[in-house]
Write an enzyme that holds these catalytic residues in place. Structure first.
Site, PDB file in Angstrom:
ATOM      1  N   LYS A  52       0.844  -1.208   0.000  1.00  0.00           N
ATOM      2  CA  LYS A  52       0.000   0.000   0.000  1.00  0.00           C
ATOM      3  C   LYS A  52       0.876   1.253   0.000  1.00  0.00           C
ATOM      4  O   LYS A  52       0.612   2.202  -0.732  1.00  0.00           O
ATOM      5  CB  LYS A  52      -0.958  -0.023   1.203  1.00  0.00           C
ATOM      6  CG  LYS A  52      -2.072  -1.060   1.028  1.00  0.00           C
ATOM      7  CD  LYS A  52      -2.904  -1.317   2.274  1.00  0.00           C
ATOM      8  CE  LYS A  52      -3.888  -2.462   2.008  1.00  0.00           C
ATOM      9  NZ  LYS A  52      -4.749  -2.799   3.143  1.00  0.00           N
ATOM     10  N   GLN A  96      -4.701  -1.392   9.322  1.00  0.00           N
ATOM     11  CA  GLN A  96      -4.682  -2.746   8.749  1.00  0.00           C
ATOM     12  C   GLN A  96      -5.314  -3.760   9.708  1.00  0.00           C
ATOM     13  O   GLN A  96      -4.972  -3.796  10.899  1.00  0.00           O
ATOM     14  CB  GLN A  96      -3.223  -3.139   8.414  1.00  0.00           C
ATOM     15  CG  GLN A  96      -3.069  -4.442   7.667  1.00  0.00           C
ATOM     16  CD  GLN A  96      -3.665  -4.409   6.254  1.00  0.00           C
ATOM     17  OE1 GLN A  96      -3.809  -3.372   5.622  1.00  0.00           O
ATOM     18  NE2 GLN A  96      -4.035  -5.572   5.748  1.00  0.00           N
ATOM     19  N   ASP A 119     -10.992   2.913   3.448  1.00  0.00           N
ATOM     20  CA  ASP A 119     -11.297   1.473   3.362  1.00  0.00           C
ATOM     21  C   ASP A 119     -12.789   1.232   3.120  1.00  0.00           C
ATOM     22  O   ASP A 119     -13.188   0.116   2.757  1.00  0.00           O
ATOM     23  CB  ASP A 119     -10.923   0.792   4.694  1.00  0.00           C
ATOM     24  CG  ASP A 119      -9.589   0.059   4.621  1.00  0.00           C
ATOM     25  OD1 ASP A 119      -9.275  -0.486   3.541  1.00  0.00           O
ATOM     26  OD2 ASP A 119      -8.892   0.033   5.642  1.00  0.00           O
TER      27      ASP A 119
HETATM   28  N1  GUN Z   1      -7.157  -6.715   5.955  1.00  0.00           N
HETATM   29  C1  GUN Z   1      -7.474  -7.482   4.889  1.00  0.00           C
HETATM   30  N2  GUN Z   1      -7.988  -6.705   3.901  1.00  0.00           N
HETATM   31  C2  GUN Z   1      -8.001  -5.443   4.364  1.00  0.00           C
HETATM   32  C3  GUN Z   1      -8.401  -4.194   3.803  1.00  0.00           C
HETATM   33  O1  GUN Z   1      -8.884  -4.079   2.670  1.00  0.00           O
HETATM   34  N3  GUN Z   1      -8.215  -3.104   4.604  1.00  0.00           N
HETATM   35  C4  GUN Z   1      -7.699  -3.189   5.856  1.00  0.00           C
HETATM   36  N4  GUN Z   1      -7.592  -2.064   6.566  1.00  0.00           N
HETATM   37  N5  GUN Z   1      -7.321  -4.325   6.407  1.00  0.00           N
HETATM   38  C5  GUN Z   1      -7.469  -5.445   5.650  1.00  0.00           C
END
Ligand code: GUN
Length: 281
Positions: A52, A96, A119
């Site tokens: 990311k 996350q 998100d």
């Molecule tokens: N953990 C697995 N997929 C995601 C996501 O799309 N966003 C976040 N913040 N955590 C995750």
């Protein structure tokens, strides 16, 4: 034989489009910074978070890294989020998941300002999706819609079966498909006759989190098959929820693992960050 849906290629296309857009927005004096929070050092999370941050650097937005120890308390994390919510230089906040078990994920999701919730997990953004209003949409399902659109796969009037009902994938996926005028069936762990229902799908979206669960007997001839799963098998190779080599000869289109849905999640996260930049900077 199915046509492969190349998520890696489409993700690169989207990131290049966003990079050009960000360059223009920066010239107009807009700014964008994404706060990326990781609690603990789960290796899979570290890979996702690293990717990311790399994507941010590629498209020209700033990423602010918060790597917190596993022992971080819920109060400490909430206080960081409060600070980031109030900081006008921060346009997106990503925490996350999963979080350590002593932190309630719902409390954290609720605490992030809906305007910075890139998100798309906050109940306000989920609610907007339900009633068809503007808001941030969860990145993985949004990425699947984008893949189908860019491959010009029609959704209107098609029977779409979504296997999985998580808040992050299954539920928003179903709502997005409904928005595209598909007829949507949601299946889950209590569904009876799963195989028979899957065999009725024109578009089958599999997000059950079980490695190589869906074989050819779950798939109608010429169906479009989207595999959201990602697992490591005994030989440490990546695989999905679908038995690819069995299903591929039967399907009209299929996403591979890796290189299908996965890269799209990050592309759509970047899309949401650029939306936040346009709306709020
Ligand atoms: N953990 C697995 N997929 C995601 C996501 O799309 N966003 C976040 N913040 N955590 C995750």
């Amino acid at each position: 034989m199915a046509q492969l849906i190349d998520g890696k290629k489409i993700s690169k296309e989207i990131k290049d489009e966003l990079k050009a857009e960000v360059a223009e927005l920066l010239k107009q004096g807009k700014t964008c910074a994404l706060a990326v929070i990781q609690v603990g050092d789960d290796p899979a999370s570290s890979v996702y978070v690293g990717n990311k941050k790399k994507a941010c650097a590629y498209i020209g937005i700033e990423s602010l890294s918060y790597e917190l120890p596993e022992s971080t308390t819920e109060e400490e994390l909430l206080s960081l989020i409060d600070k980031l919510n109030k900081d006008p230089k921060v346009h997106g906040i990503l925490c996350q998941l999963p979080l350590p078990s002593h932190i309630c994920e719902d409390h954290i999701i609720h605490a992030i300002s809906p305007k910075k919730d890139v998100d798309g997990f906050h109940p306000q953004n989920v609610g907007n999706l339900v009633i068809g209003e503007k808001g941030f949409v969860s990145c993985t399902p949004a990425g699947i819609i984008e893949l189908l659109k860019r491959y010009q796969i029609p959704m209107d009037g098609k029977h779409c079966v979504v296997v999985g009902r998580s808040n992050i994938v299954g539920k928003p996926m179903s709502l997005l498909m409904l928005r595209e005028n598909a007829t949507v069936t949601i299946c889950h762990s209590h569904t009876q006759n799963l195989k028979e229902i899957c065999r009725e799908a024109d578009i089958l979206i599999v997000a059950i989190g079980k490695p190589r669960y869906i074989g050819a007997d779950y798939v109608k001839d010429n169906a479009v098959v989207i595999d959201v799963g990602i697992h490591r098998n005994a030989e440490n190779k990546l695989c999905g929820d679908v038995i690819f080599e069995e299903v591929e000869p039967k399907a009209s289109y299929i996403t591979p693992v890796p290189g299908g849905v996965g890269p799209m999640t990050i592309a759509m996260l970047m899309h949401n960050c650029v939306e936040a930049m346009k709306l709020y900077s």
